[in-house]
Design an enzyme around this catalytic site. Structure first.
Site, PDB file in Angstrom:
ATOM      1  N   GLU A 145      -4.880  -1.768  -4.656  1.00 32.36           N
ATOM      2  CA  GLU A 145      -4.545  -1.430  -6.263  1.00 32.36           C
ATOM      3  C   GLU A 145      -4.894  -2.243  -7.155  1.00 32.36           C
ATOM      4  O   GLU A 145      -4.256  -2.748  -8.331  1.00 32.36           O
ATOM      5  CB  GLU A 145      -2.771  -1.413  -6.304  1.00 32.36           C
ATOM      6  CG  GLU A 145      -2.089  -0.524  -5.229  1.00 32.36           C
ATOM      7  CD  GLU A 145      -0.534  -0.468  -5.336  1.00 32.36           C
ATOM      8  OE1 GLU A 145      -0.060  -0.922  -6.629  1.00 32.36           O
ATOM      9  OE2 GLU A 145       0.062   0.032  -4.527  1.00 32.36           O
ATOM     10  N   GLU A 162       6.056  -2.540  -0.534  1.00 36.87           N
ATOM     11  CA  GLU A 162       6.838  -3.760  -1.112  1.00 36.87           C
ATOM     12  C   GLU A 162       8.168  -4.051  -0.437  1.00 36.87           C
ATOM     13  O   GLU A 162       9.227  -4.303  -1.051  1.00 36.87           O
ATOM     14  CB  GLU A 162       6.901  -3.499  -2.694  1.00 36.87           C
ATOM     15  CG  GLU A 162       5.734  -3.098  -3.159  1.00 36.87           C
ATOM     16  CD  GLU A 162       5.688  -2.735  -4.795  1.00 36.87           C
ATOM     17  OE1 GLU A 162       6.871  -2.656  -5.281  1.00 36.87           O
ATOM     18  OE2 GLU A 162       4.690  -2.472  -5.338  1.00 36.87           O
ATOM     19  N   ASP A 203      -6.400  -4.401 -10.065  1.00 37.69           N
ATOM     20  CA  ASP A 203      -6.567  -4.435 -11.690  1.00 37.69           C
ATOM     21  C   ASP A 203      -6.421  -5.848 -12.004  1.00 37.69           C
ATOM     22  O   ASP A 203      -5.919  -6.548 -11.391  1.00 37.69           O
ATOM     23  CB  ASP A 203      -5.952  -3.327 -12.284  1.00 37.69           C
ATOM     24  CG  ASP A 203      -4.558  -3.549 -12.243  1.00 37.69           C
ATOM     25  OD1 ASP A 203      -3.985  -4.498 -11.719  1.00 37.69           O
ATOM     26  OD2 ASP A 203      -3.605  -2.363 -12.198  1.00 37.69           O
ATOM     27  N   ASN A 252       2.311  -2.346   2.543  1.00 37.12           N
ATOM     28  CA  ASN A 252       1.383  -2.637   1.316  1.00 37.12           C
ATOM     29  C   ASN A 252       2.252  -3.558   0.635  1.00 37.12           C
ATOM     30  O   ASN A 252       3.454  -3.233   0.319  1.00 37.12           O
ATOM     31  CB  ASN A 252       1.111  -1.192   0.653  1.00 37.12           C
ATOM     32  CG  ASN A 252       0.107  -1.182  -0.596  1.00 37.12           C
ATOM     33  OD1 ASN A 252      -0.823  -1.815  -0.566  1.00 37.12           O
ATOM     34  ND2 ASN A 252       0.669  -0.586  -1.795  1.00 37.12           N
ATOM     35  N   HIS A 256      -2.688  -6.790  -8.014  1.00 42.84           N
ATOM     36  CA  HIS A 256      -2.528  -6.913  -9.586  1.00 42.84           C
ATOM     37  C   HIS A 256      -2.819  -8.022 -10.229  1.00 42.84           C
ATOM     38  O   HIS A 256      -1.725  -8.691 -10.203  1.00 42.84           O
ATOM     39  CB  HIS A 256      -1.176  -6.044  -9.826  1.00 42.84           C
ATOM     40  CG  HIS A 256      -1.172  -4.743  -9.399  1.00 42.84           C
ATOM     41  ND1 HIS A 256      -1.955  -3.553  -9.716  1.00 42.84           N
ATOM     42  CD2 HIS A 256      -0.339  -4.122  -8.420  1.00 42.84           C
ATOM     43  CE1 HIS A 256      -1.389  -2.482  -9.251  1.00 42.84           C
ATOM     44  NE2 HIS A 256      -0.558  -2.952  -8.108  1.00 42.84           N
TER      45      HIS A 256
END
Ligand SMILES: *[C@@H]1O[C@H](CO)[C@@H](O)[C@H](O)[C@H]1NC(C)=O
Length: 400
Positions: free
Chosen positions: A321, A216, A323, A257, A293
């Site tokens: 990651e 990030e 979701d 990432n 996300h």
């Protein structure tokens, strides 16, 4: 001469014994240089291209490790895990991907119903620790390293024949205050990053498929995030982290990432430009992680376009990651939309040859980070609170 003859046969016996792996030991996989046969009573069984393991059984001897391009969907035989043809990892491998994985961590390992799914053959081919490799867990005070929990995640992955994603080396969050608030000058902070990354990555040398070395780095408008690393070292901290990781494990894939790069726009452009400048400076960089996300009904449609721009520079990409959260309570309509959304995300990875795999950020709503982070939202994962599969599960299968 009798003595030397028996000495020679003893030597032969010793080297024969040394050439076999023990029960549960590794016996093959890309990069593996150890024994490729198993002790009596166990069979070398391919888990994936990176890992073959001696599992209990007495069937035919060594299984040949397939080339990396060839998906391995066959279930092992003879006293080994149950048939695995329908699990998400099996489906992903059948579609030509390296893995379908999940994040997890040791605080969930005592939940036996949860573990039955985590350990299920063919379900998850990769693990990412949710927290136990982060800076506050691994180096809570300067020079004092702790790998107890992370070691347990790696051991679990090994036992299950799962590859590991390491997460992460350099991130502004879950960062102990001795790093963020000591007022280190650039020389000292450089050394702090080097020590942290090389010790962490070095501890797991040879055991991690890919490392999220930098996590990030950008704000949502594409500018650099203001944190202790950027404020002290400028953009140099990125290459300091990457080079330290490279020195500690030359074979791990080194990733940056990030989230909100899953659609074309300023933040994705900044990531593409960063990769470009690292490549032209000769800094080691192998991949970009797309966190994904997402929100139900709002899944971006230009992700494969961003991914393609990165793979065109010779990197791989992965969904790291995933979701897809909704405003609670969940309804059948929301669950159906979520199924479609999961399918569309998988399809965007399928559209890019260099999108090597997909990981979800844990697999059950029981342990999702979402409700604590986004008030009133949740139900983001393919298994519900009670560990029952939701329509999202079928969406993932359909996406492959
Ligand atoms: C940076 O900090 C260290 C430790 O306090 C000090 O020894 C060193 O001289 C400083 N370097 C510079 C360039 O200020």
């Amino acid at each position: 001469m009798k003595l030397s003859a028996s000495f020679a046969s003893l030597l032969a016996l010793v080297s024969f014994a040394a050439a076999q792996s023990q029960l549960w030991g590794q016996c093959g996989g890309i990069g593996w240089t150890g024994p490729t046969t198993c002790v009596s009573g166990s069979v070398c069984t391919v888990s994936n291209a990176y890992y073959s393991q001696c599992l209990p059984g007495s069937a035919a001897p060594t299984t040949v490790v397939p080339p990396p391009s060839q998906p391995t969907t066959t279930a092992p035989t003879g006293g080994s895990p149950p048939p695995s043809g329908s699990g998400l990892d099996s489906v992903a491998k059948g579609a030509g991907k390296k893995y379908f994985g999940t994040a997890s961590d040791t605080n969930e390992f005592s939940d036996t119903a949860y573990m039955a799914i985590l350990n299920q053959a063919g379900m998850f081919g990769a693990l990412t620790p949710l927290n136990s490799m982060k800076w506050d867990s691994t180096e809570p005070s300067r020079g004092s390293f702790s790998f107890t929990n992370a070691d347990q995640v790696v051991a679990r992955a090994k036992q299950n024949g799962q590859i590991m994603r390491g997460h992460n080396c350099v991130w502004y969050n879950q960062l102990p205050s001795w790093v963020s608030s000591s007022g280190f000058n650039s020389t000292t902070l450089t050394s702090v990053i080097q020590t942290h990354c090389s010790t962490l990555v070095g501890h797991y040398k040879g055991e991690i498929y890919a490392w999220d070395v930098i996590n990030e780095p950008f704000n949502d408008d594409g500018t650099w995030r203001s944190d202790v690393f950027y404020n002290t070292l400028g953009t140099n901290y990125v290459q300091i982290g990457l080079q330290s990781a490279k020195g500690a494990d030359g074979n791990a894939k080194l990733y940056i990432n990030e989230y909100n790069i899953e659609m074309t726009g300023a933040k994705a452009t900044s990531m593409i430009n960063l990769v470009k400048s690292l490549k032209s400076a000769g800094v080691p960089i192998d991949g970009v992680g797309f966190q994904c996300h997402f929100i139900v009904g709002e899944v971006p449609t230009s992700m494969s376009s961003v991914m393609s721009q990165i793979t065109a520079m010779g990197l791989e990409v992965a969904i790291t990651e995933l979701d897809i959260r909704m405003t609670l309570p969940s309804t059948q309509a929301l669950l159906n939309q979520q199924q479609t959304d999961y399918e569309n995300v998988i399809k965007q990875c399928m559209a890019v040859a260099g999108c090597v795999g997909i990981s979800i950020w844990d697999f059950t709503d029981k342990y999702s980070w979402v409700p604590q982070t986004f008030s009133g939202q949740g139900a983001a994962l393919p298994w519900d609170q009670n560990l029952a599969k939701k329509p999202a599960y079928n969406g993932i299968v359909a996406g492959f």
